[in-house]
Design a protein around this motif. Structure first.
Motif, PDB file in Angstrom:
ATOM      1  N   TRP A 581       0.948  -0.944  -0.218  1.00 26.60           N
ATOM      2  CA  TRP A 581      -0.303  -0.152  -0.019  1.00 26.60           C
ATOM      3  C   TRP A 581       1.026   1.181  -0.087  1.00 26.60           C
ATOM      4  CZ3 TRP A 581      -2.828   2.391   4.879  1.00 26.60           C
ATOM      5  CH2 TRP A 581      -3.999   3.368   4.525  1.00 26.60           C
ATOM      6  N   SER A 582       0.458   2.079  -0.432  1.00 28.36           N
ATOM      7  CA  SER A 582       1.003   3.655  -1.114  1.00 28.36           C
ATOM      8  C   SER A 582       1.070   4.651   0.085  1.00 28.36           C
ATOM      9  CB  SER A 582       0.896   4.401  -1.765  1.00 28.36           C
ATOM     10  OG  SER A 582      -0.462   4.389  -2.087  1.00 28.36           O
ATOM     11  N   GLY A 583      -0.323   4.111   1.111  1.00 27.92           N
ATOM     12  CA  GLY A 583      -1.075   5.025   2.013  1.00 27.92           C
ATOM     13  C   GLY A 583      -1.151   6.150   1.913  1.00 27.92           C
ATOM     14  N   SER A 584      -2.172   5.947   0.935  1.00 33.10           N
ATOM     15  CA  SER A 584      -3.893   6.585   0.043  1.00 33.10           C
ATOM     16  C   SER A 584      -4.638   6.325   0.228  1.00 33.10           C
ATOM     17  CB  SER A 584      -3.212   7.636  -1.159  1.00 33.10           C
ATOM     18  OG  SER A 584      -4.075   8.223  -1.574  1.00 33.10           O
ATOM     19  N   MET A 585      -5.376   6.848   0.728  1.00 33.69           N
ATOM     20  CA  MET A 585      -6.861   6.870   1.672  1.00 33.69           C
ATOM     21  C   MET A 585      -8.184   6.057   0.303  1.00 33.69           C
ATOM     22  SD  MET A 585      -6.271   5.913   4.861  1.00 33.69           S
ATOM     23  CE  MET A 585      -7.514   5.695   5.374  1.00 33.69           C
ATOM     24  N   GLU A 586      -7.805   6.073  -1.505  1.00 34.79           N
ATOM     25  CA  GLU A 586      -8.405   5.883  -2.150  1.00 34.79           C
ATOM     26  C   GLU A 586      -9.668   4.942  -1.628  1.00 34.79           C
ATOM     27  OE1 GLU A 586      -8.081   7.704  -4.569  1.00 34.79           O
ATOM     28  OE2 GLU A 586      -5.810   8.061  -4.313  1.00 34.79           O
ATOM     29  N   ALA A 587     -10.752   5.563  -1.796  1.00 36.52           N
ATOM     30  CA  ALA A 587     -12.255   4.923  -2.069  1.00 36.52           C
ATOM     31  C   ALA A 587     -12.320   3.082  -2.248  1.00 36.52           C
ATOM     32  CB  ALA A 587     -13.145   5.207  -2.261  1.00 36.52           C
ATOM     33  N   HIS A 588     -11.385   3.200  -3.256  1.00 40.23           N
ATOM     34  CA  HIS A 588     -11.683   1.808  -4.054  1.00 40.23           C
ATOM     35  C   HIS A 588     -11.407   0.853  -3.882  1.00 40.23           C
ATOM     36  CE1 HIS A 588      -8.761   3.863  -6.463  1.00 40.23           C
ATOM     37  NE2 HIS A 588      -8.196   2.644  -6.337  1.00 40.23           N
ATOM     38  N   GLU A 589      -9.985   1.075  -3.493  1.00 35.28           N
ATOM     39  CA  GLU A 589      -8.611   0.452  -1.822  1.00 35.28           C
ATOM     40  C   GLU A 589      -9.323  -0.787  -0.808  1.00 35.28           C
ATOM     41  OE1 GLU A 589      -4.619   1.872  -2.321  1.00 35.28           O
ATOM     42  OE2 GLU A 589      -4.801   2.479  -4.205  1.00 35.28           O
ATOM     43  N   ALA A 590      -8.801  -2.104  -0.221  1.00 33.67           N
ATOM     44  CA  ALA A 590      -8.763  -2.168   0.877  1.00 33.67           C
ATOM     45  C   ALA A 590      -7.914  -1.606   1.978  1.00 33.67           C
ATOM     46  CB  ALA A 590      -8.914  -3.959  -0.098  1.00 33.67           C
ATOM     47  N   ALA A 591      -6.671  -1.016   1.695  1.00 33.56           N
ATOM     48  CA  ALA A 591      -6.138  -1.214   2.683  1.00 33.56           C
ATOM     49  C   ALA A 591      -6.633  -0.001   3.304  1.00 33.56           C
ATOM     50  CB  ALA A 591      -3.723  -0.954   1.963  1.00 33.56           C
ATOM     51  N   PRO A 592      -6.579   1.019   2.997  1.00 35.16           N
ATOM     52  CA  PRO A 592      -7.487   1.879   3.819  1.00 35.16           C
ATOM     53  C   PRO A 592      -8.297   1.256   4.972  1.00 35.16           C
ATOM     54  CG  PRO A 592      -7.292   2.598   1.828  1.00 35.16           C
ATOM     55  CD  PRO A 592      -6.822   1.316   1.818  1.00 35.16           C
ATOM     56  N   ALA A 593      -9.483   0.840   4.508  1.00 39.08           N
ATOM     57  CA  ALA A 593     -10.088  -0.344   5.765  1.00 39.08           C
ATOM     58  C   ALA A 593      -9.343  -0.892   6.722  1.00 39.08           C
ATOM     59  CB  ALA A 593     -11.491  -1.253   4.305  1.00 39.08           C
ATOM     60  N   VAL A 594      -8.729  -1.410   5.949  1.00 40.51           N
ATOM     61  CA  VAL A 594      -7.833  -2.309   6.859  1.00 40.51           C
ATOM     62  C   VAL A 594      -6.589  -1.781   7.810  1.00 40.51           C
ATOM     63  CG1 VAL A 594      -5.185  -4.138   7.114  1.00 40.51           C
ATOM     64  CG2 VAL A 594      -7.364  -4.381   5.418  1.00 40.51           C
ATOM     65  N   PHE A 595      -6.188  -0.636   7.094  1.00 37.39           N
ATOM     66  CA  PHE A 595      -5.874   0.841   8.440  1.00 37.39           C
ATOM     67  C   PHE A 595      -6.826   0.864   9.038  1.00 37.39           C
ATOM     68  CE2 PHE A 595      -3.457   4.390   9.643  1.00 37.39           C
ATOM     69  CZ  PHE A 595      -2.815   4.208  10.301  1.00 37.39           C
ATOM     70  N   ASP A 596      -7.894   1.982   8.610  1.00 38.99           N
ATOM     71  CA  ASP A 596      -8.270   2.476   9.963  1.00 38.99           C
ATOM     72  C   ASP A 596      -9.138   1.711  10.666  1.00 38.99           C
ATOM     73  OD1 ASP A 596      -7.867   4.790   9.441  1.00 38.99           O
ATOM     74  OD2 ASP A 596      -9.978   5.890   9.287  1.00 38.99           O
ATOM     75  N   HIS A 597      -9.921   0.164  10.159  1.00 37.32           N
ATOM     76  CA  HIS A 597     -10.668  -0.202  11.102  1.00 37.32           C
ATOM     77  C   HIS A 597      -9.706  -1.232  12.391  1.00 37.32           C
ATOM     78  CE1 HIS A 597     -14.156  -2.010  11.853  1.00 37.32           C
ATOM     79  NE2 HIS A 597     -13.780  -3.490  12.257  1.00 37.32           N
ATOM     80  N   PHE A 598      -8.446  -1.056  12.195  1.00 40.05           N
ATOM     81  CA  PHE A 598      -7.567  -1.566  12.357  1.00 40.05           C
ATOM     82  C   PHE A 598      -7.477  -0.268  13.619  1.00 40.05           C
ATOM     83  CE2 PHE A 598      -2.923  -0.501  14.924  1.00 40.05           C
ATOM     84  CZ  PHE A 598      -2.824  -1.846  15.909  1.00 40.05           C
ATOM     85  N   TYR A 599      -7.127   1.157  13.151  1.00 44.44           N
ATOM     86  CA  TYR A 599      -7.376   2.493  14.487  1.00 44.44           C
ATOM     87  C   TYR A 599      -8.246   2.349  14.954  1.00 44.44           C
ATOM     88  CZ  TYR A 599      -5.980   6.602  15.681  1.00 44.44           C
ATOM     89  OH  TYR A 599      -5.415   7.664  16.704  1.00 44.44           O
ATOM     90  N   VAL A 600      -9.503   2.248  14.536  1.00 44.46           N
ATOM     91  CA  VAL A 600     -10.520   1.535  15.748  1.00 44.46           C
ATOM     92  C   VAL A 600     -10.269   1.348  16.365  1.00 44.46           C
ATOM     93  CG1 VAL A 600     -13.098   1.985  15.100  1.00 44.46           C
ATOM     94  CG2 VAL A 600     -12.301   3.631  14.107  1.00 44.46           C
ATOM     95  N   THR A 661      -5.512  -6.792  18.669  1.00 44.89           N
ATOM     96  CA  THR A 661      -6.652  -5.852  17.549  1.00 44.89           C
ATOM     97  C   THR A 661      -6.526  -6.785  16.031  1.00 44.89           C
ATOM     98  OG1 THR A 661      -5.516  -4.075  18.989  1.00 44.89           O
ATOM     99  CG2 THR A 661      -6.476  -3.856  16.957  1.00 44.89           C
ATOM    100  N   PHE A 662      -5.080  -7.095  15.605  1.00 46.12           N
ATOM    101  CA  PHE A 662      -4.700  -7.410  13.977  1.00 46.12           C
ATOM    102  C   PHE A 662      -5.911  -8.937  13.885  1.00 46.12           C
ATOM    103  CE2 PHE A 662      -2.958  -9.643  10.957  1.00 46.12           C
ATOM    104  CZ  PHE A 662      -2.991  -8.785   9.298  1.00 46.12           C
ATOM    105  N   GLN A 663      -5.400  -8.758  14.598  1.00 38.09           N
ATOM    106  CA  GLN A 663      -6.957 -10.851  14.600  1.00 38.09           C
ATOM    107  C   GLN A 663      -8.080 -10.211  14.520  1.00 38.09           C
ATOM    108  OE1 GLN A 663      -5.009 -12.170  17.560  1.00 38.09           O
ATOM    109  NE2 GLN A 663      -4.215 -14.251  16.525  1.00 38.09           N
TER     110      GLN A 663
END
Length: 804
Positions: A581-600, A661-663
């Motif tokens: 992942w590049s670190g860009s929170m694009e709507a169509h990508e999956a990694a942002p969902a993983v990252f922010d849901h990790f945070y929450v 948290t990751f699990q």
């Protein structure tokens, strides 16, 4: 035909007639308040005709021959587009929502009455020395009232649905809106009482780890400072403030502004950007408007519905835009009440009588409700709102003091240079703003405009004894000693609610700054190119690259890598998404969902076990609090909150908490978005719906098409383009850029703007939410300023005549 068949036929015909009549009635109700866009209208009180040019987006440019005429016309035109929103905001400031919505708003009304906005506004108007301001407000009110009187049978549908009519508008109603913005921008009210409760329940060790470490925040607004010449947990208060949020009447969240000077701009003239981050709802909080009185006034920008002056925008010489300073302008005092006579409290060895404010709150469909609020010399007793048990706590707020924001905005509309700008900025005390500046002579700057309390003792963080007198305020920092920057060597200025100055500044401003993520990314982009263009600023406004990801992702990846032998197929897939992942929170990508849901999920795993359900819920409603704490815990590689107290006999490390948290997040996303991580999309989880205050009633939404969405949303609270959400309700986007302005001082006509909503507040209007899709795509509309270009591009022309 038999009798039975005749009866059935007659009933059918009658039902059909009723249905058709209902359709006609609803269509009429939807459209009856749509204003004429062309032709001529008589507007009583005008001295000379006023021309209203509207572009294809319905944005009005008003051209008049006198300032009184312009403001009379502004009132009329604004009311034609936003009357019900104006009335709603007026009722918020007066504490009169229960009259139209019912008993659920009683506590909200009481809270707003406790703030005494009308009382302060009347004092401000009485002491305003410039008669032109009063004339402008009176003319604006007259224009609004002329519209109301002429449209008693053609009111916006919200009035008909709720069964009431608007009252006449008065100048004090406009002044009240400044007071409301001051309240909505204050930070400590939503933070310090919650921390007090956590300290009471869990003790000092847990409390200290939640306090922001501002010494570690190195990205400051003024990089080159030019100088300075356990009770029930708050249920009542939470309901009161949540109701305002649901009505779209909560304004504040955050903001960005930045300016490139001539040496950093491709045109050789300053380039200016501002986007104020506010609640996203419909109608939008800003009304776009362009006002022209040749030789006297020429200003364009956004206006707060209910008052006539441009809050952020530009005139022929100067551009300005705002971000919240995040100043701590509120303190809380524990009062000592007499055991013998509870109507008295102690102060410096003497017993003083509480001031008693009795309120009668009218309630729709019910008898009025009687309420009482007590005041000390510090301010109101707010314990009932905040759920603090038997403690009697009062609130000292700078917003009760006289301030001059109304005069300041009026003067900004007319500023010609840096001196004029700073003179106008002196009026900003209760409404605390970092105001960015640029002028056509090539100057750029940024002024901190805020009432910064000078305290005898302490820094305002703790609830302090009210009876000793040692924690009183001694005034505010003089304007000449408030920070500013003018023409810094690096050629840019910028702010994003971040820390104001470094430790050399002698006054404490706040603990409640935004973290460094947005400002660091803004400055990275400003420095990436030698010369900047409007197109670069557009990309900056819609930038989804997260600086927070850079801080958190390496540690997260390392922990997952250490458990690589234990990964399930889904967990391995999620890991692969993060790795690439590049670190860009694009709507169509999956990694942002993983990252922010990790945070929450990480926030919940950190704090819920110690806090419990109700306190944790209250804590997460103040989004900034958890951000400070998580940042601190991550930076310090652990702390007291990391241990899960539910696992007896085991003391978890930060690594343990990250792995669990990751699990958790992978399992949860599997339930929400499907088993295959490659199919996950951030925009399926993270959505924006622009909701109308009445849109929660499904039938009304269907009939009047009040709400729009949900739309897949990119970005997050940690990106420059901030589609933010509350941790108490992820991932419903509730805040973001309430406008985007890019002003080109080389040629004002080559400026660009966009709103997330539209010009009109009427759902039947073609200008209701008509800019939303452009906004989501990152597009802009060109913002013509010269009158000739306005005339050329006008799609509609309306003449307001002074007589028949």
């Amino acid at each position: 035909m038999g009798l039975k068949h005749k009866v059935v036929w007659i009933v059918f015909v009658l039902v059909l007639i009723v249905a058709v009549s209902g359709v006609f009635y609803l269509n009429r109700l939807k459209r009856q308040a749509l204003p004429p866009l062309e032709g001529e209208i008589v507007l009583t009180g005008l001295e000379n005709p006023v021309t209203v040019y509207r572009d294809e987006w319905g944005v009005p440019t008003l051209v008049a021959q006198s300032e009184r005429d312009i403001y009379l016309a502004v009132g009329y035109v604004m009311a034609s587009d936003r009357l019900w929103q104006m009335d709603l905001l007026r009722r918020v400031t007066q504490g009169r929502l229960s009259e139209i919505f019912g008993k659920d708003l009683v506590e909200t009304d009481l809270l707003m009455r406790t703030l005494r906005m009308t009382e302060k506004s009347l004092k401000i108007l009485d002491s305003t020395e410039n008669p032109d301001i009063l004339t402008a407000l009176e003319a604006f009110s007259a224009g609004v009232n002329t519209y109301i009187e002429a449209h008693q049978d053609k009111l916006p549908p919200e009035f008909v649905i709720l069964g009431y009519e608007p009252e006449p508008w008065k100048p004090v109603h406009s002044a009240n809106l400044i007071g409301y913005m001051a309240w909505d921008l204050t930070m400590p009210y939503s933070a310090e009482i919650i921390l007090h409760k956590i300290r009471q329940k869990l003790g000092d060790d847990y409390f200290r780890e939640l306090i922001p470490d501002i010494t570690g925040q190195h990205a400051v607004v003024h990089e080159e400072l030019s100088g300075a010449d356990l009770p029930d947990i708050g249920a009542v208060f939470q309901k009161a403030t949540q109701k305002l949020d649901q009505l779209g009447a909560v304004v504040f969240h955050g903001s960005n502004n930045w300016v490139a000077g001539p040496e950093k701009s491709e045109s050789g003239a300053p380039l200016f950007a501002n986007d104020m981050h506010l609640g996203l709802s419909s109608p939008g909080i800003w009304y776009p408007m362009h006002q022209v009185v040749p030789g006297r006034l020429h200003v364009s920008g956004v206006v707060l519905p209910g008052q006539p002056f441009v809050v952020a925008g530009h005139n022929e010489r100067v551009a300005w835009g705002m971000t919240n300073v995040m100043v701590d302008d509120m303190d809380f005092y524990l009062e000592k009440v007499s055991d013998e006579n509870p109507g008295f409290y102690e102060y410096q060895g003497e017993w003083k009588a509480f001031e008693i404010q009795k309120e009668t709150i009218p309630v729709k469909g019910q008898e009025p409700v009687e309420k009482t609020v007590l005041f000390t010399h510090h301010g109101p007793v707010i314990s009932d709102f905040k759920g603090t048990g038997e403690d009697v706590i009062t609130m000292r707020w700078l917003g009760y003091d006289i301030s001059r924001e109304l005069e300041g905005v009026y003067a900004l509309n007319r500023a010609n240079n840096w001196h004029d700008f700073r003179e106008a900025a002196k009026g900003f005390i209760a409404v605390s703003q970092n105001i960015a500046y640029a002028d056509v002579d090539g100057n750029i700057g940024l002024q901190t405009c805020a009432g910064i309390p000078v305290r005898k003792k302490g820094d305002g963080l703790m609830i302090v004894p009210g009876w000793t007198g040692e924690y009183e305020w001694e005034g505010i920092v003089p304007f000449e000693e408030r920070p500013y920057s003018l023409n810094p060597l690096k050629g840019t200025v910028s702010s994003a609610n971040n820390k104001t100055t470094d430790k050399a500044y002698p006054y404490h401003i706040s603990y409640w700054y935004a973290l460094h993520y947005r400002i660091e990314r803004i400055r990275e982009m400003l420095n990436n190119k030698e010369k900047l263009t409007p197109r670069d600023f557009m990309r900056m406004h819609t930038d989804y690259q997260s600086a927070m990801v850079q801080d958190f992702l390496p540690g997260l990846l390392q922990v997952i890598h250490d458990h690589r032998e234990e990964l399930s197929p889904a967990e391995a897939g999620a890991l692969n998404l993060l790795r690439t992942w590049s670190g860009s929170m694009e709507a169509h990508e999956a990694a942002p969902a993983v990252f922010d849901h990790f945070y929450v999920t990480f926030v919940r795993n950190l704090f819920h076990d110690e806090m419990g359900d109700s306190l944790f819920t209250e804590y997460t409603r103040s989004s900034y609090l958890s951000r400070y704490a998580v940042d601190k815990i991550w930076e310090n590689h652990g702390g007291i909150w990391v241990d899960d107290i539910d696992t007896k006999g085991t003391e978890e490390s930060l690594e343990d908490m990250i792995w669990v948290t990751f699990q958790d997040l992978v399992a949860d996303l599997g339930r929400k978005l499907g088993k295959d991580p490659e199919s996950w999309e951030w925009g399926k989880l993270h959505t924006l719906t622009l909701s109308h205050p009445l849109g929660s009633v499904k039938m009304l939404d269907r009939v009047f098409h009040l709400n729009r969405g949900p739309y897949p949303a990119p970005g997050s609270f940690h990106t420059v383009c901030p589609y933010a959400y509350s941790l108490a309700n992820p991932y419903h986007v509730n805040h973001g850029a309430s406008h985007r302005h890019i002003y080109n001082l080389a040629d004002w006509d080559k400026s660009y703007v966009i709103l997330p909503t539209g010009t009109s507040g009427n759902p039947a209007s073609p200008f209701y939410l008509d800019q939303t899709e452009m906004y989501l795509k990152g597009d802009y509309r060109q913002d013509f300023f010269s009158v000739d270009r306005v005339k050329e591009s006008a799609k509609y022309v309306l003449i307001l005549q002074n007589k028949q």
